[in-house]
Design a protein around this motif. Sequence first.
Motif, PDB file in Angstrom:
ATOM      1  N   ARG A 179       0.810  -1.218   0.000  1.00  0.00           N
ATOM      2  CA  ARG A 179       0.000   0.000   0.000  1.00  0.00           C
ATOM      3  C   ARG A 179       0.853   1.282   0.000  1.00  0.00           C
ATOM      4  O   ARG A 179       0.346   2.366  -0.290  1.00  0.00           O
ATOM      5  CB  ARG A 179      -0.925   0.025   1.220  1.00  0.00           C
ATOM      6  CG  ARG A 179      -2.270  -0.647   0.980  1.00  0.00           C
ATOM      7  CD  ARG A 179      -3.112  -0.593   2.234  1.00  0.00           C
ATOM      8  NE  ARG A 179      -3.032  -1.823   2.995  1.00  0.00           N
ATOM      9  CZ  ARG A 179      -3.522  -1.977   4.213  1.00  0.00           C
ATOM     10  NH1 ARG A 179      -4.105  -0.958   4.820  1.00  0.00           N
ATOM     11  NH2 ARG A 179      -3.423  -3.137   4.831  1.00  0.00           N
ATOM     12  N   ASP A 180       2.117   1.149   0.319  1.00  0.00           N
ATOM     13  CA  ASP A 180       2.987   2.326   0.322  1.00  0.00           C
ATOM     14  C   ASP A 180       3.069   2.954  -1.065  1.00  0.00           C
ATOM     15  O   ASP A 180       3.242   4.168  -1.200  1.00  0.00           O
ATOM     16  CB  ASP A 180       4.388   1.937   0.815  1.00  0.00           C
ATOM     17  CG  ASP A 180       5.273   3.148   1.045  1.00  0.00           C
ATOM     18  OD1 ASP A 180       4.816   4.103   1.698  1.00  0.00           O
ATOM     19  OD2 ASP A 180       6.417   3.142   0.562  1.00  0.00           O
ATOM     20  N   ASN A 181       2.929   2.126  -2.114  1.00  0.00           N
ATOM     21  CA  ASN A 181       2.942   2.653  -3.481  1.00  0.00           C
ATOM     22  C   ASN A 181       1.769   3.597  -3.726  1.00  0.00           C
ATOM     23  O   ASN A 181       1.898   4.592  -4.444  1.00  0.00           O
ATOM     24  CB  ASN A 181       2.902   1.503  -4.495  1.00  0.00           C
ATOM     25  CG  ASN A 181       4.191   0.693  -4.502  1.00  0.00           C
ATOM     26  OD1 ASN A 181       5.262   1.218  -4.213  1.00  0.00           O
ATOM     27  ND2 ASN A 181       4.098  -0.582  -4.829  1.00  0.00           N
ATOM     28  N   ASP A 182       0.604   3.290  -3.130  1.00  0.00           N
ATOM     29  CA  ASP A 182      -0.568   4.149  -3.296  1.00  0.00           C
ATOM     30  C   ASP A 182      -0.319   5.526  -2.683  1.00  0.00           C
ATOM     31  O   ASP A 182      -0.727   6.553  -3.235  1.00  0.00           O
ATOM     32  CB  ASP A 182      -1.802   3.509  -2.660  1.00  0.00           C
ATOM     33  CG  ASP A 182      -2.202   2.215  -3.347  1.00  0.00           C
ATOM     34  OD1 ASP A 182      -1.933   2.085  -4.556  1.00  0.00           O
ATOM     35  OD2 ASP A 182      -2.795   1.337  -2.687  1.00  0.00           O
ATOM     36  N   VAL A 183       0.342   5.530  -1.538  1.00  0.00           N
ATOM     37  CA  VAL A 183       0.655   6.797  -0.870  1.00  0.00           C
ATOM     38  C   VAL A 183       1.628   7.613  -1.721  1.00  0.00           C
ATOM     39  O   VAL A 183       1.456   8.828  -1.900  1.00  0.00           O
ATOM     40  CB  VAL A 183       1.243   6.555   0.530  1.00  0.00           C
ATOM     41  CG1 VAL A 183       1.583   7.881   1.213  1.00  0.00           C
ATOM     42  CG2 VAL A 183       0.274   5.766   1.387  1.00  0.00           C
ATOM     43  N   ASP A 184       2.637   6.947  -2.271  1.00  0.00           N
ATOM     44  CA  ASP A 184       3.610   7.636  -3.117  1.00  0.00           C
ATOM     45  C   ASP A 184       2.929   8.262  -4.338  1.00  0.00           C
ATOM     46  O   ASP A 184       3.227   9.401  -4.714  1.00  0.00           O
ATOM     47  CB  ASP A 184       4.701   6.668  -3.573  1.00  0.00           C
ATOM     48  CG  ASP A 184       5.605   6.236  -2.432  1.00  0.00           C
ATOM     49  OD1 ASP A 184       5.636   6.936  -1.402  1.00  0.00           O
ATOM     50  OD2 ASP A 184       6.273   5.193  -2.565  1.00  0.00           O
ATOM     51  N   ARG A 185       2.020   7.525  -4.968  1.00  0.00           N
ATOM     52  CA  ARG A 185       1.332   8.027  -6.162  1.00  0.00           C
ATOM     53  C   ARG A 185       0.545   9.302  -5.850  1.00  0.00           C
ATOM     54  O   ARG A 185       0.558  10.267  -6.628  1.00  0.00           O
ATOM     55  CB  ARG A 185       0.379   6.964  -6.710  1.00  0.00           C
ATOM     56  CG  ARG A 185       1.063   5.717  -7.226  1.00  0.00           C
ATOM     57  CD  ARG A 185       0.062   4.632  -7.570  1.00  0.00           C
ATOM     58  NE  ARG A 185      -0.665   4.958  -8.799  1.00  0.00           N
ATOM     59  CZ  ARG A 185      -1.983   5.016  -8.899  1.00  0.00           C
ATOM     60  NH1 ARG A 185      -2.739   4.824  -7.830  1.00  0.00           N
ATOM     61  NH2 ARG A 185      -2.560   5.287 -10.051  1.00  0.00           N
ATOM     62  N   LEU A 186      -0.124   9.316  -4.719  1.00  0.00           N
ATOM     63  CA  LEU A 186      -0.916  10.486  -4.336  1.00  0.00           C
ATOM     64  C   LEU A 186      -0.021  11.675  -3.990  1.00  0.00           C
ATOM     65  O   LEU A 186      -0.344  12.825  -4.302  1.00  0.00           O
ATOM     66  CB  LEU A 186      -1.825  10.135  -3.157  1.00  0.00           C
ATOM     67  CG  LEU A 186      -2.936   9.125  -3.474  1.00  0.00           C
ATOM     68  CD1 LEU A 186      -3.625   8.671  -2.193  1.00  0.00           C
ATOM     69  CD2 LEU A 186      -3.959   9.715  -4.438  1.00  0.00           C
TER      70      LEU A 186
END
Length: 357
Positions: free
Chosen positions: A195-202
Amino acid sequence: MESICRYREKSRIYTYMETLYTIMEIRKVQITGGSSYIVSLPKEWIKASRIGKNDPVGLIVQPDGTLLVTPKIEQEAVQRKKELRVNATTDQTYILRCLIGAYISGYTTIVLSAQGRLPPSIRLRVREFTQMAIGQEVVEETETSITIKDLLNPSEMPFQNTIRRMAVIVKAMQQDGVEALRSGNVALAGDVVARDNDVDRLQWLIARQCNLLLTDANLARKMGISPQMAMNYFLISRIIERIGDHGTRIAKNAIEFHQEGSKGEVVEMIGTASATASKIFDRAMESMFGQDLEGANATIECVEDLEVQARAINREALKFDAAMATAIVSISDSIRRIGEYSGDICENIINNLVNEV
């Protein structure tokens, strides 16, 4: 020869624009017709902006009372193009970083080209990039080039909505990381890491929008947000992204903790400290969205209690072997840092609101 002339012209314009930022030109206000106030515009700026006689210019009153004069009066978004030359020896990590950098910088079109056939590894990096970055799609592809275009309208993604989504994700990451520690659920811990990738994208999206807004006054007006506020949202998004990193760190250590197979009172202590950190983070976000200066100040005071709990966990870690103690201290440190970062959000809120009181 023509390209050299264009380069010299751009260099002259950039040099003059840089001068404008460091030297203030003083112009006297004059009255004409008995009721109209006029101010002459710098000749060099007129030439650099290619403004001719009877051409219209836009005047925008800024929140701080200054007046922005811009030759860009059309409502369409500013289109910017970035070209990247690649070959078979181009470092894959380097080209991915360049793609992300171009995206965050606000380029609406990115073109990767090669003299010969594009290496398959470059196509893989492009596919990876478009999956990571919001709104980026390949619109044209040949044997020698790939064109990526931004299909997202920045005004349709308000800063506050993106911040709220980031906050929900990172809070769940922290809670699920601790739950994985408590239950030994390795799959849940792995999901937290993903889920860390989702945070990075945002966070990249907010950084991109901030850059677009700083270079396009029309977009700022359309979104109804000042450049100062956009920068404030960017700073807060960076802090939230770091909180997400510590949620990931908790989950990774939970996997190591489970492999050791030893649990005890320290797990409950970690759970209690995590709940305190989550509460501090919730209050920080409430203060931000509620524009609550006093609430932000009160939230900062709560961080000290969390530090006391973290020190107690570290003392408890001394009862375990080196590997286990290292994992416990790392988890404790991440929980403490989540609280401290929440305090940083509150300090940012106070800095932003103090001028409005």
